[in-house]
Design a protein around this motif. Sequence first.
Motif, PDB file in Angstrom:
ATOM      1  N   SER B  46       0.833  -1.212   0.000  1.00  0.00           N
ATOM      2  CA  SER B  46       0.000   0.000   0.000  1.00  0.00           C
ATOM      3  C   SER B  46       0.860   1.253   0.000  1.00  0.00           C
ATOM      4  N   GLU B  50       0.778   4.096  -2.869  1.00  0.00           N
ATOM      5  CA  GLU B  50       0.495   5.504  -2.586  1.00  0.00           C
ATOM      6  C   GLU B  50       1.587   6.418  -3.146  1.00  0.00           C
ATOM      7  N   PRO B  55      -4.458   4.294  -6.543  1.00  0.00           N
ATOM      8  CA  PRO B  55      -5.418   4.226  -5.436  1.00  0.00           C
ATOM      9  C   PRO B  55      -5.417   2.846  -4.782  1.00  0.00           C
ATOM     10  N   VAL B  56      -5.414   2.828  -3.445  1.00  0.00           N
ATOM     11  CA  VAL B  56      -5.523   1.568  -2.710  1.00  0.00           C
ATOM     12  C   VAL B  56      -7.005   1.363  -2.395  1.00  0.00           C
ATOM     13  N   ASN B  57      -7.543   0.270  -2.896  1.00  0.00           N
ATOM     14  CA  ASN B  57      -8.980   0.020  -2.782  1.00  0.00           C
ATOM     15  C   ASN B  57      -9.173  -1.346  -2.122  1.00  0.00           C
ATOM     16  N   MET B  58      -9.677  -1.338  -0.889  1.00  0.00           N
ATOM     17  CA  MET B  58      -9.885  -2.592  -0.162  1.00  0.00           C
ATOM     18  C   MET B  58     -11.387  -2.814   0.025  1.00  0.00           C
ATOM     19  N   ILE B  59     -11.833  -4.045  -0.209  1.00  0.00           N
ATOM     20  CA  ILE B  59     -13.231  -4.425   0.077  1.00  0.00           C
ATOM     21  C   ILE B  59     -13.172  -5.636   0.997  1.00  0.00           C
ATOM     22  N   ARG B  63      -7.695  -6.734  -1.163  1.00  0.00           N
ATOM     23  CA  ARG B  63      -7.218  -5.701  -2.059  1.00  0.00           C
ATOM     24  C   ARG B  63      -7.808  -5.858  -3.459  1.00  0.00           C
ATOM     25  N   VAL B  64      -8.392  -4.775  -3.976  1.00  0.00           N
ATOM     26  CA  VAL B  64      -8.816  -4.778  -5.370  1.00  0.00           C
ATOM     27  C   VAL B  64      -7.556  -4.517  -6.198  1.00  0.00           C
ATOM     28  N   THR B  65      -7.268  -5.428  -7.131  1.00  0.00           N
ATOM     29  CA  THR B  65      -5.961  -5.467  -7.782  1.00  0.00           C
ATOM     30  C   THR B  65      -6.080  -5.164  -9.274  1.00  0.00           C
ATOM     31  N   CYS B  66      -5.876  -3.879  -9.627  1.00  0.00           N
ATOM     32  CA  CYS B  66      -5.866  -3.496 -11.038  1.00  0.00           C
ATOM     33  C   CYS B  66      -4.502  -3.866 -11.640  1.00  0.00           C
ATOM     34  N   THR B  69      -1.700  -2.341  -9.863  1.00  0.00           N
ATOM     35  CA  THR B  69      -1.544  -2.880  -8.510  1.00  0.00           C
ATOM     36  C   THR B  69      -0.891  -4.257  -8.537  1.00  0.00           C
TER      37      THR B  69
END
Lengths: 264, 264
Positions: B46, B50, B55-59, B63-66, B69
């Motif tokens: 993370s 940053e 963008p760090v996107n966690m659900i 981790r949502v991994t584009c 990422t």
Amino acid sequence: MSKPLTIVKVGGKVIEDQAKFEAFLDQFAAIEGPKILVHGGGVMASQLAELLGIPVNMIDGRRVTCQKTIDVVTMVYAGKINKTIAAQLNRRLIPAIGLCGADNFLVKAKRRPNEPIDFGFVGDVTGVNHEFLNHLLQGGLTPVLAPLSCDETGQILNTNGDTIASAVASAMCQLGYKVTLLYMTNLAGVMEDPRDAASLIPRIDQDLAKTLHQTGVVSDGMLPKLDNCFVAKRSGAVRVAIGHWQKSRDLTDPTMACGTEIVL
Amino acid sequence: MSKPLTIVKVGGKVIEDQAKFEAFLDQFAAIEGPKILVHGGGVMASQLAELLGIPVNMIDGRRVTCQKTIDVVTMVYAGKINKTIAAQLNRRLIPAIGLCGADNFLVKAKRRPNEPIDFGFVGDVTGVNHEFLNHLLQGGLTPVLAPLSCDETGQILNTNGDTIASAVASAMCQLGYKVTLLYMTNLAGVMEDPRDAASLIPRIDQDLAKTLHQTGVVSDGMLPKLDNCFVAKRSGAVRVAIGHWQKSRDLTDPTMACGTEIVL
């Protein structure tokens, strides 16, 4: 033992271009018998360093490696590039595993003295764990090596990929492997004039290498590359050549004259 | 064959603190017999994301991994963290080699369906190349595994380290290894109240796990961790425990009661 072994070094310029990268891996995958791939990746490391605001400082084509830069090259070389190559070779049914000099002290080094130039975390190779490589090869594996070494304290160090390929070749000769060492570039080999395909020099011995150096035909990165070739050749490598990455497979056939062969 | 094998999973919170990291590696190095280390590293990933403006996107803690990422986690997990651990274990005379799921298809996975939530480049484990791990262990090596998997197309995928540790444990049981699986955390084990050392739960079976879930004692990351424990236990692991990283070595001794043991 007299098993064949092909060691291929491929530079960043080939692997950083997606189309060339895929075509090169097809070539490498088609090489028969035990094989090892050593890669570079300097341009991608510089790109990440720039994104992170870390100054890129090169002296004589060598990267000055501060603490932040050794982190960057460890991430780019041993992480992104190394594992992408391993994954894409596995897709081609080559059981590749990605390693660097820090794995089981595969490539041991001493940090270079900080005089006359302080290159930072840069290592000069002191040994190769050839028994470990032998164990992997005997298991049918294809090692893929990132251009990093490691000192006795566990400090990861930046080391030129050409040098690692040569050191690995020499070490595997000691184990009795019949080593072919190939440096794959964007050119057909060593050329009098890079723009003239007919100027390819098919064979270079030590005398010719001296002349080419004195006349300036060979300069910059090609000088240490030739030195690395001669080190491997003197260690007993049966064939050492510099050639175009599209010819990787052909170059493993000693009956084919392509690229520049280095002889003693 | 009935060889012992200790598999230790250590989380990012331990390895991202330099003093804890060194002390943990001392503990791990002291474990006798064949062993495998699986690590995390989410906080460091993370941090790099940053710095790079990704963008760090966690659900639900995942981790949502584009595309960018997956590059970041490949660099951080398989590069910096994995190779630093390998180097520091070698300094401790443990012949460690750093690998991820992409090496010789060590951890094969399928990209998770994009419904109901699209997590991007996240993989659900479909298989572990246990013959490969066996070959490494038989060579006296200590594999260090980054929390990444790989699909058949050679796409590297992000996969939870707890899950990888459990899948590896199950796969090694199939080969006849007597597996001890240890999840090392910052806590003494599963606790009724994390602030009260006396509330440590020494033993959890499936019924108690359900109760702890319903009463909310166990939540968030501990839920899938317990699930992973039961998977390994059902696959035949002789001992599965969650404990404090400072007790890594003690936990390999089945006569010592420390941490939380998971039983069927």
